[in-house]
Design a protein around this motif. Structure first.
Motif, PDB file in Angstrom:
ATOM      1  N   SER A 242       0.825  -1.209   0.000  1.00 38.50           N
ATOM      2  CA  SER A 242       0.000   0.000   0.000  1.00 38.50           C
ATOM      3  C   SER A 242       0.859   1.260   0.000  1.00 38.50           C
ATOM      4  O   SER A 242       1.869   1.324   0.688  1.00 38.50           O
ATOM      5  CB  SER A 242      -0.909   0.011   1.222  1.00 38.50           C
ATOM      6  OG  SER A 242      -1.620   1.209   1.281  1.00 38.50           O
ATOM      7  N   ALA A 243       0.416   2.248  -0.853  1.00 37.59           N
ATOM      8  CA  ALA A 243       1.051   3.573  -0.816  1.00 37.59           C
ATOM      9  C   ALA A 243       0.349   4.451   0.196  1.00 37.59           C
ATOM     10  O   ALA A 243       0.479   5.666   0.171  1.00 37.59           O
ATOM     11  CB  ALA A 243       0.980   4.207  -2.204  1.00 37.59           C
ATOM     12  N   LEU A 244      -0.394   3.828   1.102  1.00 36.15           N
ATOM     13  CA  LEU A 244      -1.242   4.528   2.054  1.00 36.15           C
ATOM     14  C   LEU A 244      -1.080   3.878   3.410  1.00 36.15           C
ATOM     15  O   LEU A 244      -1.076   2.635   3.514  1.00 36.15           O
ATOM     16  CB  LEU A 244      -2.695   4.438   1.574  1.00 36.15           C
ATOM     17  CG  LEU A 244      -3.765   5.214   2.313  1.00 36.15           C
ATOM     18  CD1 LEU A 244      -3.466   6.703   2.277  1.00 36.15           C
ATOM     19  CD2 LEU A 244      -5.124   4.948   1.675  1.00 36.15           C
ATOM     20  N   GLN A 245      -0.912   4.706   4.462  1.00 33.40           N
ATOM     21  CA  GLN A 245      -0.639   4.158   5.791  1.00 33.40           C
ATOM     22  C   GLN A 245      -1.288   5.008   6.861  1.00 33.40           C
ATOM     23  O   GLN A 245      -1.355   6.236   6.740  1.00 33.40           O
ATOM     24  CB  GLN A 245       0.871   4.095   6.037  1.00 33.40           C
ATOM     25  CG  GLN A 245       1.229   3.370   7.335  1.00 33.40           C
ATOM     26  CD  GLN A 245       2.709   3.429   7.604  1.00 33.40           C
ATOM     27  OE1 GLN A 245       3.371   4.337   7.132  1.00 33.40           O
ATOM     28  NE2 GLN A 245       3.216   2.471   8.356  1.00 33.40           N
ATOM     29  N   ALA A 246      -1.812   4.318   7.908  1.00 30.64           N
ATOM     30  CA  ALA A 246      -2.383   4.995   9.068  1.00 30.64           C
ATOM     31  C   ALA A 246      -2.250   4.063  10.263  1.00 30.64           C
ATOM     32  O   ALA A 246      -1.747   2.937  10.139  1.00 30.64           O
ATOM     33  CB  ALA A 246      -3.844   5.349   8.810  1.00 30.64           C
ATOM     34  N   LYS A 247      -2.679   4.499  11.432  1.00 28.67           N
ATOM     35  CA  LYS A 247      -2.716   3.616  12.603  1.00 28.67           C
ATOM     36  C   LYS A 247      -3.839   2.605  12.400  1.00 28.67           C
ATOM     37  O   LYS A 247      -4.949   2.961  12.004  1.00 28.67           O
ATOM     38  CB  LYS A 247      -2.970   4.425  13.874  1.00 28.67           C
ATOM     39  CG  LYS A 247      -1.767   5.219  14.338  1.00 28.67           C
ATOM     40  CD  LYS A 247      -2.056   5.851  15.691  1.00 28.67           C
ATOM     41  CE  LYS A 247      -0.838   6.629  16.199  1.00 28.67           C
ATOM     42  NZ  LYS A 247      -1.103   7.270  17.502  1.00 28.67           N
ATOM     43  N   ASN A 248      -3.562   1.314  12.756  1.00 26.04           N
ATOM     44  CA  ASN A 248      -4.578   0.274  12.589  1.00 26.04           C
ATOM     45  C   ASN A 248      -5.719   0.418  13.571  1.00 26.04           C
ATOM     46  O   ASN A 248      -6.878   0.157  13.252  1.00 26.04           O
ATOM     47  CB  ASN A 248      -3.951  -1.118  12.765  1.00 26.04           C
ATOM     48  CG  ASN A 248      -2.996  -1.447  11.632  1.00 26.04           C
ATOM     49  OD1 ASN A 248      -1.831  -1.118  11.707  1.00 26.04           O
ATOM     50  ND2 ASN A 248      -3.498  -2.056  10.563  1.00 26.04           N
TER      51      ASN A 248
ATOM     52  N   ALA B  80     -18.396   2.755  16.387  1.00 26.67           N
ATOM     53  CA  ALA B  80     -17.319   1.770  16.522  1.00 26.67           C
ATOM     54  C   ALA B  80     -17.346   0.800  15.348  1.00 26.67           C
ATOM     55  O   ALA B  80     -18.420   0.404  14.874  1.00 26.67           O
ATOM     56  CB  ALA B  80     -17.453   1.021  17.844  1.00 26.67           C
ATOM     57  N   GLY B  81     -16.156   0.422  14.850  1.00 26.03           N
ATOM     58  CA  GLY B  81     -16.074  -0.553  13.761  1.00 26.03           C
ATOM     59  C   GLY B  81     -14.928  -0.243  12.830  1.00 26.03           C
ATOM     60  O   GLY B  81     -14.023   0.545  13.152  1.00 26.03           O
ATOM     61  N   TRP B  82     -14.954  -0.909  11.660  1.00 25.77           N
ATOM     62  CA  TRP B  82     -13.879  -0.775  10.685  1.00 25.77           C
ATOM     63  C   TRP B  82     -14.188   0.331   9.671  1.00 25.77           C
ATOM     64  O   TRP B  82     -15.298   0.422   9.153  1.00 25.77           O
ATOM     65  CB  TRP B  82     -13.660  -2.090   9.935  1.00 25.77           C
ATOM     66  CG  TRP B  82     -12.916  -3.091  10.784  1.00 25.77           C
ATOM     67  CD1 TRP B  82     -13.467  -4.079  11.526  1.00 25.77           C
ATOM     68  CD2 TRP B  82     -11.504  -3.147  10.956  1.00 25.77           C
ATOM     69  NE1 TRP B  82     -12.480  -4.778  12.193  1.00 25.77           N
ATOM     70  CE2 TRP B  82     -11.250  -4.220  11.852  1.00 25.77           C
ATOM     71  CE3 TRP B  82     -10.424  -2.419  10.471  1.00 25.77           C
ATOM     72  CZ2 TRP B  82      -9.979  -4.574  12.257  1.00 25.77           C
ATOM     73  CZ3 TRP B  82      -9.158  -2.758  10.858  1.00 25.77           C
ATOM     74  CH2 TRP B  82      -8.929  -3.823  11.750  1.00 25.77           C
ATOM     75  N   TYR B  83     -13.161   1.119   9.377  1.00 23.11           N
ATOM     76  CA  TYR B  83     -13.236   2.182   8.386  1.00 23.11           C
ATOM     77  C   TYR B  83     -12.030   2.053   7.454  1.00 23.11           C
ATOM     78  O   TYR B  83     -11.146   1.200   7.680  1.00 23.11           O
ATOM     79  CB  TYR B  83     -13.198   3.562   9.050  1.00 23.11           C
ATOM     80  CG  TYR B  83     -14.416   3.859   9.907  1.00 23.11           C
ATOM     81  CD1 TYR B  83     -15.426   4.671   9.438  1.00 23.11           C
ATOM     82  CD2 TYR B  83     -14.534   3.329  11.188  1.00 23.11           C
ATOM     83  CE1 TYR B  83     -16.546   4.950  10.215  1.00 23.11           C
ATOM     84  CE2 TYR B  83     -15.648   3.596  11.978  1.00 23.11           C
ATOM     85  CZ  TYR B  83     -16.648   4.408  11.487  1.00 23.11           C
ATOM     86  OH  TYR B  83     -17.741   4.689  12.248  1.00 23.11           O
ATOM     87  N   SER B  84     -11.970   2.909   6.448  1.00 23.32           N
ATOM     88  CA  SER B  84     -10.823   2.894   5.538  1.00 23.32           C
ATOM     89  C   SER B  84     -10.441   4.310   5.126  1.00 23.32           C
ATOM     90  O   SER B  84     -11.310   5.105   4.751  1.00 23.32           O
ATOM     91  CB  SER B  84     -11.122   2.086   4.266  1.00 23.32           C
ATOM     92  OG  SER B  84     -11.278   0.725   4.544  1.00 23.32           O
TER      93      SER B  84
ATOM     94  N   VAL C 278      -8.792   0.895   9.133  1.00 21.99           N
ATOM     95  CA  VAL C 278      -8.591   1.480  10.465  1.00 21.99           C
ATOM     96  C   VAL C 278      -9.752   1.035  11.352  1.00 21.99           C
ATOM     97  O   VAL C 278     -10.921   1.187  10.977  1.00 21.99           O
ATOM     98  CB  VAL C 278      -8.556   3.018  10.400  1.00 21.99           C
ATOM     99  CG1 VAL C 278      -8.409   3.601  11.806  1.00 21.99           C
ATOM    100  CG2 VAL C 278      -7.428   3.504   9.505  1.00 21.99           C
ATOM    101  N   LYS C 279      -9.425   0.477  12.515  1.00 22.17           N
ATOM    102  CA  LYS C 279     -10.468   0.049  13.451  1.00 22.17           C
ATOM    103  C   LYS C 279     -10.673   1.140  14.507  1.00 22.17           C
ATOM    104  O   LYS C 279      -9.735   1.542  15.186  1.00 22.17           O
ATOM    105  CB  LYS C 279     -10.091  -1.265  14.136  1.00 22.17           C
ATOM    106  CG  LYS C 279     -11.213  -1.813  15.021  1.00 22.17           C
ATOM    107  CD  LYS C 279     -10.849  -3.171  15.601  1.00 22.17           C
ATOM    108  CE  LYS C 279     -12.007  -3.740  16.415  1.00 22.17           C
ATOM    109  NZ  LYS C 279     -11.660  -5.061  17.007  1.00 22.17           N
TER     110      LYS C 279
END
Length: 1340
Positions: free
Chosen positions: A51-57, A127-131, A145-146
């Motif tokens: 991925s060319a994309l990164q964030a905190k999990n 609360a839950g999974w996002y992107s 991202v959770k």
């Protein structure tokens, strides 16, 4: 595969584990309803690429609060749209309006490669999974991202004084706030009083108000609790000890825990913006009034209240003893300024300080706003359209760039904040443009400017320009205009070509106030003028009243089509400005005992203005006079020192001037000497009028006053450092200049004869004192004036006619530009016959063919013509050999009514005619008539009919007729008249209409003539009928060649093909053409990379030093003045002076003295002067100077100081506006982004009877409990010492209200965010004819 159904949220969640490449493809969410297809298609892509994309999990947010998620990306993703999604549904995208949808927002910082997602008002269901996602065609680029939601308990509430704690010592009220800075929202606060038996509740707010009425005993203890659904916590104790109490007052001591309030109080934490200024308020008690205050850092005092002007470098301090407050100002904040400081009071043997923490914020730019600079509908007829881009917030400097949007890659157009659109720019049917604003904190993009080309050919084109989805109408004007009470305002309404033949109008609340087809385009105070050539109609509203404020419309009367543009008019009742003081007589006259006069004038503010002069005394200031003039003389003084000031006031308040100080040096019975100063500025040894005006072709004299010490020195008159004449020249004369020195009076008089247009400019009175600069700058303006009414005079005895002798009469116009042409006419019944073209009339027996003759003369120049009174001849006897006749010149009309016989007006302009009458006519009606038809009467409404108006001044015995917008057909005979029953009382007046030719065009440098770069010269004819056409030519030996059809000449190295060039311009209208003087260029040096050349007007060489003549700074802020110089001046010291006193030099330490600094850029040939913290007394004349031995090199600059009003306050949602749809609370902020601080804010609710005040803050909180009816209207006001302005309206419509909840809609076109708080789009797949693929895209 697994599936979970959450029926409460209306959501089922599908989970696919262990994804494989073969899992990619189309799927459907489905609901099993018998006999009904209910599905929604979902496309799944599977990627195994890094991925060319990164964030905190994993991130955790607190219930009710906001969270931000940082999503980092690589350089290749900069130009792509970013988004935030959940379960394949996009929640918000970076190209959404303002990057926001409901509670979600996104900000893209392309410089840092980071986009930040903000989720507000977190709920359990969030609360839950996002992107994090990037929209790249054919490529799935997301990072999961959770989000977990934490329901946290409150923290221990913190207590803080909201008002000075030491106010209690003198009986004032004290407020304490209670806040839990952590924990899930909502939080409930409760204040209790601690008692021996049971604690008693005081209030359910987070604020405790303490005052004398609160106390029933000597000691009280209070605390607050903060609670949410996780529990509660209590604060520390607030202790009150009553010292003294009575019926009228009390004093008490307030402590938080064991910390007693000192005699000094301020805010603990303050935040300033990098590069800007900040003020810190330090409150103190009465006992500290006489002591010195200071501001310190780490035990080092930075500034004290007894420093000169209360200033050291970037720090200043002001002590307001009446309010018990001293204010510290820190200017030009740096990063290193962050840290701990202290407010301090210098009390011997006692430490009295209060610590303050300063934080420095480096703020990002705001989203740039786009605005049309020219009528957007000009594009419909092929005209150019300009669009302006500005980011109104963020640290400076800000860089702007315009781009054109294209399918492949966006192309950069310019690095400015202005986009110019015209036919030559367009290569296809559709274009899209946007601008970016960036600073060191990142970048933001504007909304889109869309161009649709309708028609294009070689000669013309038409196109439609839109900002986002807002198309320009066929009618355009400014949305908001402001007029001043009692004055007039004009509103420009632009329209397209198709609207030319239609009637235009101005309306209010559906009522037409004036139309273009009304007689003379006027109704009462309203008038309208339609300029079909420019596609513009202009509305004028005169004598503005308070009730005129509100909404109006520009309108075009098209059958079956509504074509209007709304305009909001605000009326400003302006306060007076700080009165300015000026010497009306030479200030140095006091040195020899003469009288000195000082004027006081407030140049701004509603009239009338009342002036009062006071003398300042230790006990009570004593009033001297109720005029704006102060006369000082020896008899005025009873002691050695006196101080005076004046006040100016109107219905908006009062302001005081600076101080006039008099110091008596010597006084006796017969004479005295004294020194007069305005503030700390002593009068120089040389004084004259700053501005003088001479008449073209005539002479002017300039009086230059000097002191006794200058008697024996040589005096001179100079222009641009060249001495024109000296008092020791032979006969004190050089050419057209002469000088006379009267040493007895301390006065030398300069005379300039035969004035020419190019004589206008800056000169100096000078005294030649070795080693001392003694000059006074004088600005000379040249006026091209019309002739005065010619005066008649007998050149021979008039009674010679009684015995048949000849009589001569002269005619002379004693005012007006030369040359003047004279003509004599004989008045006859049919047509006046010309006698001669001289100014002399010769009368003799042979002249007369009948018993009565009448003669008059005219005087004319290039500004028009005026006629003399009448010469009347009555023949008594005539025969072959002799005759006798009576000759009279009389300026006394036979009736009780008199005016000028002949008047001349200019085509398209206005003219006034003065009609004088005697006392017996005071009470009668006056009128103006033509051919027995009354055109206007003094008892008409407002004394007006169409273009005619009349004003009767009974005190002066004068009524004045005004005729506006003169036309060719207006020429002819009229009459001043008085309506007296049974008596004809009229006086005939002949009106002539003049169509004037252009005047000789004047040349002016638009850029520094001594610059090493390009030089621009403007050409302007200041008189003559419009329009005027300009053309520039180059003079050549064979034939003059045309350069351009504009009034501007641009000179640069590429222009020159030989050593010498000559240029001139022509100005022409329908009356002819005139040429300017010559612009001569002499090339000194030229090469491939650079060149140098001298530019001259005729024989006037450019100065080695140049700046703007006049500059304006804002009160309390800083101003910079650019002083340009030539190459020969690079190595010399530069300086900035006022009245011969040097304020700063370039070789001073750090180039600074107090509030003034100087920077010398030798590469650019430019030194820059900066004056900080501008004050009213700073207004006046200064000089840029270069220190060259034996040569005077200065350039005078006039500084004016402006005190600015607030701007119209802007509204913004502080919370999600759609929370109202489900009964939640909504907050709206109000902010005036311009105007002098401090600014006070007040919110009002609009009601039918009287508007009711809600709060004195800039925040409006709306919730169900606020509403007592279906519709509510709110607005806020912002005010400073210059007046106040109101915001637009916030409208609330309650949709549904039940026992415990409600829903309501909030609307306002100017609030940032959706225009309707409940805007939504509902799509039902099962009932839509849109194909599934299209539906999926629309739903996304």
């Amino acid at each position: 595969m697994s599936i979970t159904d959450n029926k409460t949220q209306g959501l089922f969640v599908v989970t696919m584990e262990g994804l494989r490449p073969g899992d990619a493809g189309w799927y459907s969410c489905g609901i099993d309803k018998s006999g009904l297809l209910s599905i929604f298609p979902v496309k799944l892509q599977v990627s195994d690429a890094p991925s060319a994309l990164q964030a905190k999990n994993n991130v955790t947010g607190v219930l009710g609060r906001a969270i931000t998620i940082d999503c980092h990306y690589d350089k290749l993703s900069q130009s792509h749209v970013k988004y935030w999604s959940r379960q394949c549904t996009v929640l918000v995208k970076s190209d959404d309006p303002d990057g926001r949808r409901g509670r979600m927002s996104i900000t893209d910082n392309k410089t840092q490669g980071l986009f930040v997602v903000t989720m507000e008002d977190l709920r359990p269901g969030d609360a839950g999974w996002y992107s994090c996602g990037i929209d790249k065609p054919g490529l799935l680029l997301i990072f999961p991202v959770k989000l977990q939601i934490s329901d946290e308990p409150v923290s221990v509430p913190e207590l803080k004084f909201l008002s000075p704690a030491n106010a209690s010592c003198s009986g004032g009220s004290v407020s304490v706030s209670c806040e839990s800075v952590q924990g899930s929202l909502p939080i409930q606060y409760t204040w209790y009083e601690k008692t021996p038996s049971e604690d008693s509740k005081i209030s359910d707010t987070n604020k405790l108000d303490l005052h004398c009425q609160s106390f029933t005993q000597q000691h009280h203890h209070y605390y607050c609790t903060a609670s949410n659904n996780q529990g509660d916590k209590s604060s520390e104790m607030v202790t009150v000890s009553v010292i003294h109490i009575s019926e009228n007052d009390c004093s008490y001591l307030t402590q938080i825990s064991n910390i007693a309030p000192s005699a000094l109080w301020a805010k603990d934490n303050v935040t300033g913006v990098l590069g800007r200024a900040i003020t810190i308020d330090c409150h103190y008690d009465k006992l500290s009034q006489p002591h010195v205050k200071y501001w310190s850092r780490q035990c080092s005092v930075l500034v004290k209240s007894d420093d000169p002007d209360g200033r050291r470098g970037r720090m200043s301090i002001t002590d307001n003893k009446a309010q018990g407050l001293f204010v510290v100002t820190m200017e030009d904040l740096h990063s290193g300024d962050a840290g701990w400081y202290s407010c301090g009071i210098d009390k011997s043997g006692l430490l009295s300080i209060f610590p303050v923490k300063l934080q420095i914020s480096d703020e990002p730019v705001s989203i740039p706003e786009i605005e049309f600079l020219s009528p957007p509908n000009a594009s419909c007829s092929g005209g150019s359209v300009s669009v302006f881009c500005e980011s109104v917030q963020g640290s400076l400097p800000i860089q702007y760039t315009w781009y054109e949007k294209s399918p492949s890659e966006d192309s950069k157009i310019s690095d400015t904040n202005k986009l110019d659109l015209h036919c030559q720019r367009f290569t296809q049917q559709h274009h899209q443009y946007y601008c970016t604003a960036s600073n060191n904190q990142g970048e933001k993009s504007s909304e889109m400017v869309t161009v649709s080309v309708i028609h294009i050919s070689e000669n013309d084109c038409s196109y439609l320009t839109q900002i986002s989805n807002i198309a320009p109408s066929a009618l355009w004007a400014k949305d908001n205009v402001t007029g001043v009470l009692g004055r007039a305002i004009t509103i420009d309404c632009h329209y397209d070509k198709l609207s030319q033949p239609h009637a235009k109008y101005w309306s209010r609340q559906c009522s037409v106030l004036v139309k273009s087809d009304d007689p003379d385009g006027r109704r009462g105070r309203m008038s309208i003028t339609d300029n079909k050539t420019q596609g513009l109609f202009v509305v004028t509203m005169e004598d503005l009243h308070s009730g005129d404020a509100g909404w109006y419309s520009c309108g075009i009367d098209k059958p079956g089509l509504l074509s209007i543009f709304p305009v909001k008019l605000q009326i400003s009742d302006e306060p007076v400005s700080v009165p300015e003081l000026e010497f009306l007589s030479p200030a140095n006259a006091s040195c020899s005992g003469g009288s000195v006069s000082v004027s006081c004038e407030s140049v701004q503010g509603s009239l009338p203005t009342e002036y009062t002069w006071y003398e300042k005394t230790p006990s009570e200031d004593s009033k001297i006079s109720d005029t704006n003039k102060l006369d000082l003389h020896c008899q005025s003084f009873t002691q050695q020192h006196h101080r005076y000031y004046c006040t100016a006031s109107n219905n908006q308040g009062e302001k005081s001037s600076e101080m006039v100080t008099v110091s008596v040096i010597h006084i006796s019975e017969n004479d005295c000497s004294y020194l007069t100063q305005i503030s700390s500025i002593a009068p120089s040894a040389l004084w004259a009028k700053n501005n003088v005006t001479g008449v073209l072709g005539r002479a002017i004299t300039i009086d230059c006053h000097y002191d006794k010490l200058s008697q024996s020195h040589v005096k001179y008159w100079s222009h641009q450092c060249s001495v024109l004449v000296k008092s020791d020249d032979p006969d004190g004369q050089r050419g057209r200049m002469s000088i006379t020195d009267n040493k007895t009076r301390g006065l030398f008089v300069v005379t300039m004869e035969d004035l020419r247009s190019r004589d206008a400019g800056w000169y100096s009175c000078g005294i030649n004192k070795s080693g001392l600069l003694s000059i006074f700058p004088v600005k000379l303006q040249i006026s091209d004036e019309p002739v005065s009414v010619p005066e008649l005079k007998f050149l021979s005895p008039p009674n010679a006619s009684c015995s048949g002798g000849s009589v001569s009469v002269s005619c002379e116009s004693v005012q007006g530009s030369l040359p003047i042409q004279y003509r004599w006419y004989e008045k006859t019944l049919s047509e006046d016959s010309k006698i001669s073209d001289t100014n002399k009339l010769d009368l003799h027996c042979q002249s007369f063919t009948q018993q009565h003759h009448q003669y008059y003369c005219t005087a004319s120049n290039n500004h028009g013509e005026k006629s003399s009174e009448m010469v009347t001849v009555s023949v008594i006897h005539v025969s072959e050999n002799e005759c006798s006749y009576l000759t009279q010149i009389s300026n006394i009309a036979p009736s009780a009514l008199r005016a000028k016989n002949n008047v001349t007006g200019v085509l398209g302009r206005a003219i006034t005619i003065d009609c004088h009458y005697d006392k017996l006519s005071q009470s009668h009606v006056k009128y103006w008539s033509r051919q027995c038809s009354v055109l206007v009467k003094s008892d008409d409404p407002d004394g007006r009919r169409g273009r005619m108006s009349i004003a009767d001044n009974k005190t002066q015995g004068l009524f004045v007729v005004t005729m506006e917008d003169l036309r060719s057909g207006d020429a002819g005979w009229y009459s001043c008249g008085i309506d007296k029953p049974g008596l004809l009382s009229i006086f005939p007046v002949k009106l002539q209409i003049s169509d004037e030719p252009v005047s000789v065009p004047e040349l002016r440098f638009l850029s520094p003539p001594n610059t090493w770069g390009s030089v621009s010269v403007s050409c302007e004819s200041v008189q003559g009928s419009l329009p005027i056409q300009y053309t520039w030519y180059e003079k050549t030996p064979s034939e003059d060649s045309k350069i351009s059809d504009t009034n501007k000449l641009d000179l640069h190295c590429q222009s020159f093909t030989q050593q010498h060039h000559q240029y001139y311009c022509t100005a022409s209208n329908n009356q002819g053409e005139k040429s300017s003087e010559m612009v001569t260029v002499s090339v000194i040096h030229i090469s491939e990379n650079d060149c140098s050349y001298v530019t001259q007007f005729s024989n006037s060489a450019l100065s080695a030093l140049w700046a703007k003549n006049e500059v304006t700074g804002v009160l309390g802020r800083a101003i910079t003045i650019d002083c340009h110089y030539d190459k020969l001046s690079q190595s010399h010291v530069k300086y900035w002076s006022r009245r011969c006193t040097i304020l700063i030099k370039s070789d001073d330490p750090d180039g600074r003295r107090g509030r003034v600094s100087i920077t010398d850029n030798k590469t650019q040939g430019l030194f820059v002067v900066t004056m900080e913290d501008l004050r009213p007394g700073d207004a006046g004349w200064y000089s840029c100077g270069i220190a060259k031995s034996g040569l005077l090199s200065i350039f005078p600059v006039k500084l004016q100081i402006s005190d600015e009003p607030v701007s119209v306050p802007e509204l913004e949602f502080l919370s999600p506006p759609n929370a109202s749809c489900s009964g939640g609370s909504v907050s709206v902020s109000c902010e005036s982004v311009q105007g002098s601080l401090p600014i006070q804010y007040t919110w009002y609710e609009k009601t039918q009877s009287e508007d009711s005040k809600i709060s004195d803050t800039n925040k409006l909180d709306l919730h169900c409990q606020s509403f007592t009816q279906q519709h509510h209207h709110y607005y806020c006001t912002a005010s400073n010492n210059q007046g106040d302005k109101s915001s637009e309206m916030v409208t609330v419509s309650v949709i549904n209200r039940s026992g415990e909840n409600c829903s309501y809609v909030i609307q306002n076109n100017s609030v940032v965010g959706p225009k309707n708080s409940c805007e939504a789009l509902t799509v039902s797949p099962t009932h839509s004819s849109i194909p599934n693929s299209k539906l999926a895209e629309r739903y996304k």
